[in-house]
Design a protein around this motif. Structure first.
Motif, PDB file in Angstrom:
ATOM      1  N   TRP A 237      11.006   4.639  -2.052  1.00  0.00           N
ATOM      2  CA  TRP A 237       9.517   4.080  -2.102  1.00  0.00           C
ATOM      3  C   TRP A 237       8.868   3.388  -0.908  1.00  0.00           C
ATOM      4  CZ3 TRP A 237       5.983   5.584  -5.448  1.00  0.00           C
ATOM      5  CH2 TRP A 237       6.404   5.992  -6.851  1.00  0.00           C
ATOM      6  N   ARG A 238       7.742   3.590  -0.550  1.00  0.00           N
ATOM      7  CA  ARG A 238       7.001   3.072   0.562  1.00  0.00           C
ATOM      8  C   ARG A 238       5.924   2.300   0.219  1.00  0.00           C
ATOM      9  NH1 ARG A 238       3.452   4.979   4.585  1.00  0.00           N
ATOM     10  NH2 ARG A 238       3.784   7.165   3.835  1.00  0.00           N
ATOM     11  N   PRO A 239       5.974   1.096   0.469  1.00  0.00           N
ATOM     12  CA  PRO A 239       4.714   0.125  -0.048  1.00  0.00           C
ATOM     13  C   PRO A 239       3.484   0.571   0.854  1.00  0.00           C
ATOM     14  CG  PRO A 239       6.047  -1.149   1.107  1.00  0.00           C
ATOM     15  CD  PRO A 239       6.930   0.136   0.959  1.00  0.00           C
ATOM     16  N   LEU A 240       2.236   0.689   0.218  1.00  0.00           N
ATOM     17  CA  LEU A 240       1.143   1.000   1.159  1.00  0.00           C
ATOM     18  C   LEU A 240       0.211  -0.351   0.966  1.00  0.00           C
ATOM     19  CD1 LEU A 240       0.280   4.687  -0.106  1.00  0.00           C
ATOM     20  CD2 LEU A 240       1.646   3.915   1.830  1.00  0.00           C
ATOM     21  N   VAL A 241      -0.760  -0.540   1.896  1.00  0.00           N
ATOM     22  CA  VAL A 241      -1.478  -1.625   1.935  1.00  0.00           C
ATOM     23  C   VAL A 241      -2.543  -1.510   3.156  1.00  0.00           C
ATOM     24  CG1 VAL A 241      -0.271  -3.395   3.349  1.00  0.00           C
ATOM     25  CG2 VAL A 241      -1.810  -3.968   1.767  1.00  0.00           C
ATOM     26  N   ARG A 242      -3.834  -1.896   2.550  1.00  0.00           N
ATOM     27  CA  ARG A 242      -4.770  -1.523   3.733  1.00  0.00           C
ATOM     28  C   ARG A 242      -4.827  -3.020   4.430  1.00  0.00           C
ATOM     29  NH1 ARG A 242      -9.909  -3.518   3.569  1.00  0.00           N
ATOM     30  NH2 ARG A 242      -9.635  -4.118   1.290  1.00  0.00           N
ATOM     31  N   ARG A 243      -5.181  -2.887   5.692  1.00  0.00           N
ATOM     32  CA  ARG A 243      -5.085  -4.112   6.496  1.00  0.00           C
ATOM     33  C   ARG A 243      -6.574  -4.677   6.490  1.00  0.00           C
ATOM     34  NH1 ARG A 243      -4.879  -3.612  13.077  1.00  0.00           N
ATOM     35  NH2 ARG A 243      -6.882  -2.946  12.583  1.00  0.00           N
ATOM     36  N   PRO A 244      -6.626  -5.862   6.207  1.00  0.00           N
ATOM     37  CA  PRO A 244      -7.980  -6.724   5.697  1.00  0.00           C
ATOM     38  C   PRO A 244      -8.710  -6.744   6.952  1.00  0.00           C
ATOM     39  CG  PRO A 244      -6.067  -7.909   4.858  1.00  0.00           C
ATOM     40  CD  PRO A 244      -5.312  -6.781   5.686  1.00  0.00           C
ATOM     41  N   ALA A 245     -10.011  -6.558   6.859  1.00  0.00           N
ATOM     42  CA  ALA A 245     -10.966  -6.710   8.151  1.00  0.00           C
ATOM     43  C   ALA A 245     -10.944  -7.906   8.442  1.00  0.00           C
ATOM     44  CB  ALA A 245     -12.187  -6.059   7.700  1.00  0.00           C
ATOM     45  N   ASN A 246     -10.888  -9.130   7.722  1.00  0.00           N
ATOM     46  CA  ASN A 246     -10.775 -10.401   8.313  1.00  0.00           C
ATOM     47  C   ASN A 246      -9.278 -10.734   8.218  1.00  0.00           C
ATOM     48  OD1 ASN A 246     -10.633 -13.222   8.545  1.00  0.00           O
ATOM     49  ND2 ASN A 246     -12.314 -13.623   6.986  1.00  0.00           N
ATOM     50  N   PRO A 247      -8.910 -11.176   9.479  1.00  0.00           N
ATOM     51  CA  PRO A 247      -7.454 -11.668   9.907  1.00  0.00           C
ATOM     52  C   PRO A 247      -7.085 -12.876   8.754  1.00  0.00           C
ATOM     53  CG  PRO A 247      -8.440 -11.296  11.852  1.00  0.00           C
ATOM     54  CD  PRO A 247      -9.498 -11.275  10.819  1.00  0.00           C
TER      55      PRO A 247
END
Length: 465
Positions: free
Chosen positions: A392-402
């Motif tokens: 299993w590989r986790p997926l996450v979108r990088r936030p536009a705001n750091p």
């Protein structure tokens, strides 16, 4: 179209089958609400209805043919091979595993209610394909259940302070009058069933049928005979007294009856007709007369009507020292009231020494229709994929705001942490019980809750902590 599960989605979902990396075996996603909160403020409800109504029947070759035709004409690709595989290998039942919290559970924002993953490595795209239908299946009834829960919590302190038996009174304080306020009979049924998690008063027959069909209950709600403006106006103003008298004759034997009293002159109806001309008959009939003001200021008018009826019929003091109208007379306010209006009405009555027992409320569009998916910010997030080696590989979108905290990623579990429920990565669950139970797998309903069980959980969530 609503009966063809392949078409119960967004158009772009027709092409997700070709978008994952080669060798992808599984896709996992969860449903949650965006944001964070310091206390539980969202109540989960409604998944069981969708599972039993839409996922219990297999897809057919006719469904596949229709979807392929629509996709081609609509300008979208179509994975006939994948759907044929589901038909032949699984008998048309979707190879999905759905884990969910028990319905009636209250959680803080950000805690997943449900997790979905495909069980056949040849159709990893199925999880995403079902996002539209699954998200819609839970955001609406959960939002209505949450709205009803907030109403319950708003009313409860007034019942506790000013009534002798708040537990017995609570289920009848809010009635569902929203059957005509929704966009479809299905919305009325689903939203009305969600209201029944907290209250047992409803005029929505679709909601009653929905609860009976999907939540194993015989009669989830009660109603009383009621007049409408048309039937009162039909008598004409000179015969308004006869119109009300007719209601007593026909419906007092039912134990309670509601009479809209503002068709001509509300205050004359309350003070002169109910308070003087028909007072003796109301008392002798024995049933509970529920006077409905309906029009006028939604806060001042019902308070005035309670006071006028108290003056005309007299009052008694309950065990907590608050006034209750004599003669089995009560008031129902159901004209566009909000949670804030209800609190103001009950607050004014309490300040005047009246028990909350004297009044109940009805809601329509405010309960079932003045909400949307963003009311509680429901979302379904793809959080992990399984590769060809089974990792299993986790997926996450990088936030536009750091500065923004990244969304949760990976396969998740939910555990009890004192009074609250918190999320942990699946690999950190250990021996702790996972509250995200497998409720559905490969076409089989594995966990079924009755409405009574759901109500018990909702009641526990409503108790002071």
């Amino acid at each position: 179209m609503t009966r063809n599960l392949l078409l119960n989605t967004d158009s772009y979902k027709l092409g997700v089958f070709a978008q994952y990396p080669k060798g992808t075996r599984a896709v996992s996603a969860f449903v949650t609400t965006r944001g964070n909160s310091f206390r539980p403020e969202v109540m989960f409800f409604g998944l069981q209805m969708f599972l039993k109504q839409y996922l219990s029947a297999p897809i057919t070759r006719a469904d596949i043919d229709e979807a392929e035709e629509i996709a081609a004409a609509h300008g979208q690709p179509f994975d006939r091979t994948g759907w044929e595989h589901i038909l032949k290998t699984h008998g048309g039942m979707l190879p999905l595993r759905i884990e969910a919290l028990p319905e009636g559970t209250a959680v803080r924002r950000g805690v997943p209610f449900m997790q979905v993953v495909n069980t056949d490595p040849l159709v990893p795209w199925l999880t995403s394909y079902m996002e539209t239908a699954l998200l819609r299946a839970v955001w609406y009834p959960s939002t209505v259940a949450t709205t009803a829960w907030r109403l319950r919590l708003a009313i409860q302190p007034f019942l506790d302070r000013t009534t002798d038996d708040p537990v017995a009174l609570q289920p009848s304080r809010i009635s569902d009058y929203g059957c005509r306020s929704t966009s479809s009979v299905e919305q009325a049924a689903i939203g009305g069933a969600a209201h029944l998690v907290h209250f047992q008063s409803s005029d929505s027959l679709p909601a009653i049928l929905q609860a009976r069909r999907f939540y194993n209950t015989s009669m989830p709600a009660y109603s009383i005979p009621a007049a409408e403006h048309g039937t009162i106006i039909a008598w004409g103003q000179p015969h308004e007294t006869e119109a009300y008298s007719n209601m007593i004759d026909h419906f007092a034997s039912f134990g309670a009856y509601s009479v809209v009293s503002d068709s001509f002159d509300l205050h004359n109806a309350v003070a002169e007709i109910w308070g003087k001309k028909l007072q003796t008959k109301v008392r002798a009939a024995g049933g509970v007369l529920v006077v409905r003001p309906d029009s006028g200021d939604p806060i001042d008018t019902p308070v005035q009507v309670v006071a006028q009826l108290a003056y005309a019929f007299g009052t008694r003091l309950n065990g907590k020292g608050f006034k209750v109208i004599d003669g089995n007379v009560r008031v129902l306010q159901a004209d566009g009231v909000s949670i804030q209006d209800i609190q103001m009405i009950l607050g004014r009555l309490e300040g005047m020494g009246f028990s909350a027992e004297n009044i109940s409320f009805g809601m329509g569009s405010g309960l079932l229709h003045k909400i949307n998916r963003d009311t509680m910010s429901f979302t379904m997030r793809t959080s992990a994929v399984q590769d060809a080696e089974g990792q299993w590989r986790p997926l996450v979108r990088r936030p536009a705001n750091p500065q923004e905290k990244p969304p949760m990623a990976g396969r998740v579990a939910a555990i009890a942490d004192g009074y609250d429920i918190v999320t942990v990565p699946m690999e950190e669950l250990g021996g702790r019980p996972n509250l995200l139970q497998t409720v559905w797998q490969n076409g089989e309903l594995l966990v079924e809750s009755s409405l009574e069980e759901i109500r018990a959980r909702a009641t526990a969530a409503s108790l002071p902590r």
